[in-house]
Scaffold this motif. Sequence first.
Motif, PDB file in Angstrom:
ATOM      1  N   MET A 228       0.817  -1.207   0.000  1.00 57.93           N
ATOM      2  CA  MET A 228       0.000   0.000   0.000  1.00 57.93           C
ATOM      3  C   MET A 228       0.855   1.264   0.000  1.00 57.93           C
ATOM      4  N   SER A 229       0.371   2.240  -0.712  1.00 56.06           N
ATOM      5  CA  SER A 229       0.996   3.547  -0.738  1.00 56.06           C
ATOM      6  C   SER A 229       0.655   4.281   0.554  1.00 56.06           C
ATOM      7  N   GLN A 230       1.401   5.298   0.860  1.00 56.47           N
ATOM      8  CA  GLN A 230       1.082   6.131   2.013  1.00 56.47           C
ATOM      9  C   GLN A 230       0.002   7.144   1.679  1.00 56.47           C
ATOM     10  N   THR A 231      -0.323   7.292   0.392  1.00 53.33           N
ATOM     11  CA  THR A 231      -1.309   8.271  -0.061  1.00 53.33           C
ATOM     12  C   THR A 231      -2.555   7.552  -0.545  1.00 53.33           C
ATOM     13  N   VAL A 232      -3.715   8.077  -0.135  1.00 56.96           N
ATOM     14  CA  VAL A 232      -4.986   7.497  -0.563  1.00 56.96           C
ATOM     15  C   VAL A 232      -5.877   8.599  -1.144  1.00 56.96           C
ATOM     16  N   LEU A 233      -6.539   8.277  -2.231  1.00 57.48           N
ATOM     17  CA  LEU A 233      -7.590   9.116  -2.796  1.00 57.48           C
ATOM     18  C   LEU A 233      -8.906   8.516  -2.315  1.00 57.48           C
ATOM     19  N   PHE A 234      -9.736   9.319  -1.673  1.00 58.29           N
ATOM     20  CA  PHE A 234     -10.943   8.834  -1.020  1.00 58.29           C
ATOM     21  C   PHE A 234     -12.178   9.472  -1.648  1.00 58.29           C
ATOM     22  N   THR A 235     -13.190   8.641  -1.967  1.00 50.89           N
ATOM     23  CA  THR A 235     -14.446   9.177  -2.487  1.00 50.89           C
ATOM     24  C   THR A 235     -15.593   8.280  -2.083  1.00 50.89           C
ATOM     25  N   VAL A 236     -16.803   8.787  -2.289  1.00 50.75           N
ATOM     26  CA  VAL A 236     -18.030   8.037  -2.030  1.00 50.75           C
ATOM     27  C   VAL A 236     -18.853   8.048  -3.317  1.00 50.75           C
ATOM     28  N   VAL A 237     -19.359   6.876  -3.715  1.00 46.32           N
ATOM     29  CA  VAL A 237     -20.267   6.797  -4.861  1.00 46.32           C
ATOM     30  C   VAL A 237     -21.661   6.440  -4.352  1.00 46.32           C
ATOM     31  N   TYR A 238     -22.678   6.839  -5.100  1.00 49.82           N
ATOM     32  CA  TYR A 238     -24.059   6.720  -4.649  1.00 49.82           C
ATOM     33  C   TYR A 238     -24.988   6.774  -5.863  1.00 49.82           C
ATOM     34  N   PRO A 239     -26.202   6.278  -5.737  1.00 53.70           N
ATOM     35  CA  PRO A 239     -27.145   6.367  -6.856  1.00 53.70           C
ATOM     36  C   PRO A 239     -27.359   7.831  -7.253  1.00 53.70           C
ATOM     37  N   GLY A 240     -27.265   8.104  -8.525  1.00 54.43           N
ATOM     38  CA  GLY A 240     -27.394   9.465  -9.034  1.00 54.43           C
ATOM     39  C   GLY A 240     -26.085  10.015  -9.567  1.00 54.43           C
ATOM     40  N   CYS A 241     -24.966   9.432  -9.144  1.00 54.06           N
ATOM     41  CA  CYS A 241     -23.679   9.939  -9.628  1.00 54.06           C
ATOM     42  C   CYS A 241     -23.178   9.179 -10.854  1.00 54.06           C
ATOM     43  N   GLU A 242     -23.931   8.188 -11.322  1.00 58.06           N
ATOM     44  CA  GLU A 242     -23.497   7.371 -12.460  1.00 58.06           C
ATOM     45  C   GLU A 242     -23.115   8.176 -13.696  1.00 58.06           C
ATOM     46  N   PRO A 243     -23.840   9.258 -14.050  1.00 52.82           N
ATOM     47  CA  PRO A 243     -23.453   9.998 -15.260  1.00 52.82           C
ATOM     48  C   PRO A 243     -22.037  10.590 -15.202  1.00 52.82           C
ATOM     49  N   TYR A 244     -21.477  10.679 -14.012  1.00 53.77           N
ATOM     50  CA  TYR A 244     -20.167  11.306 -13.839  1.00 53.77           C
ATOM     51  C   TYR A 244     -19.038  10.303 -13.620  1.00 53.77           C
ATOM     52  N   LEU A 245     -19.378   9.051 -13.375  1.00 53.49           N
ATOM     53  CA  LEU A 245     -18.372   8.088 -12.951  1.00 53.49           C
ATOM     54  C   LEU A 245     -17.336   7.763 -14.019  1.00 53.49           C
ATOM     55  N   GLU A 246     -17.734   7.670 -15.262  1.00 51.47           N
ATOM     56  CA  GLU A 246     -16.753   7.368 -16.310  1.00 51.47           C
ATOM     57  C   GLU A 246     -15.684   8.452 -16.368  1.00 51.47           C
ATOM     58  N   GLN A 247     -16.115   9.697 -16.322  1.00 57.47           N
ATOM     59  CA  GLN A 247     -15.155  10.801 -16.358  1.00 57.47           C
ATOM     60  C   GLN A 247     -14.322  10.852 -15.078  1.00 57.47           C
ATOM     61  N   PHE A 248     -14.947  10.597 -13.933  1.00 59.56           N
ATOM     62  CA  PHE A 248     -14.212  10.608 -12.674  1.00 59.56           C
ATOM     63  C   PHE A 248     -13.100   9.559 -12.690  1.00 59.56           C
ATOM     64  N   PHE A 249     -13.471   8.299 -12.955  1.00 55.49           N
ATOM     65  CA  PHE A 249     -12.470   7.229 -12.918  1.00 55.49           C
ATOM     66  C   PHE A 249     -11.427   7.395 -14.024  1.00 55.49           C
ATOM     67  N   SER A 250     -11.806   7.931 -15.167  1.00 52.88           N
ATOM     68  CA  SER A 250     -10.827   8.216 -16.225  1.00 52.88           C
ATOM     69  C   SER A 250      -9.802   9.234 -15.752  1.00 52.88           C
ATOM     70  N   SER A 251     -10.259  10.251 -15.018  1.00 51.90           N
ATOM     71  CA  SER A 251      -9.320  11.258 -14.520  1.00 51.90           C
ATOM     72  C   SER A 251      -8.384  10.675 -13.462  1.00 51.90           C
ATOM     73  N   VAL A 252      -8.836   9.687 -12.721  1.00 56.46           N
ATOM     74  CA  VAL A 252      -7.973   9.019 -11.738  1.00 56.46           C
ATOM     75  C   VAL A 252      -6.936   8.162 -12.461  1.00 56.46           C
TER      76      VAL A 252
END
Length: 196
Positions: free
Chosen positions: A18-42
């Motif tokens: 494991m890295s010492q750095t973590v990127l933290f987020t929460v996903v939920y119903p309604g955010c699906e239209p944004y997930l492809e772009q979010f995960f692509s940016s990660v």
Amino acid sequence: MDRLFTYNPTITLNQSLMSQTVLFTVVYPGCEPYLEQFFSSVKVQDTDGFELMVLNDGLETLEKYTGGLRNRMEEIPVSGSIAEIRRRGIQLLMDRPFSKIIFTDADDYISPNRIRMASDALDRYDIYVNDLSTVSNNKKTITDHYLAKRLDNSFKVVPEYILEKNILGLGNTSIRQSTLRDIPIPSGTIAVDWMI
């Protein structure tokens, strides 16, 4: 036993890798239209030195969005109010060997240097706030450098300032785990990011 939270990660990370750095987020119903772009940016970050912790509040699957990230991602199913989930997520972050926590929102996308810049800043500072740009649904910039229009780059956030103005959201803030550990989050907290 916390009834609002179930811990059953779909992937268990090798603690020694494991890295010492973590990127933290929460996903939920309604955010699906944004997930492809979010995960692509990660996926296109200019550093590989991070892990990804995703609290999943009710989405059936993330598989179609997360290709290439599964080996560095921990997905944890959760339920409860927004504040309860954030509070529980912070508790989980305290139990992991991360020294640097980068918060982001799953309905946003991040610049390719976000993780590296935040991680580097946390070598020098306890808390780091990155600027924001607002964009339309078709990715057209509405407001570039939203915070910089109000504050100059060298602005240091002092307690007196944040008593009146909130620029520290859990979408644009990074913090050392040791600093976050000292902040108690009562179970009845309504707005966890404002309280922090």
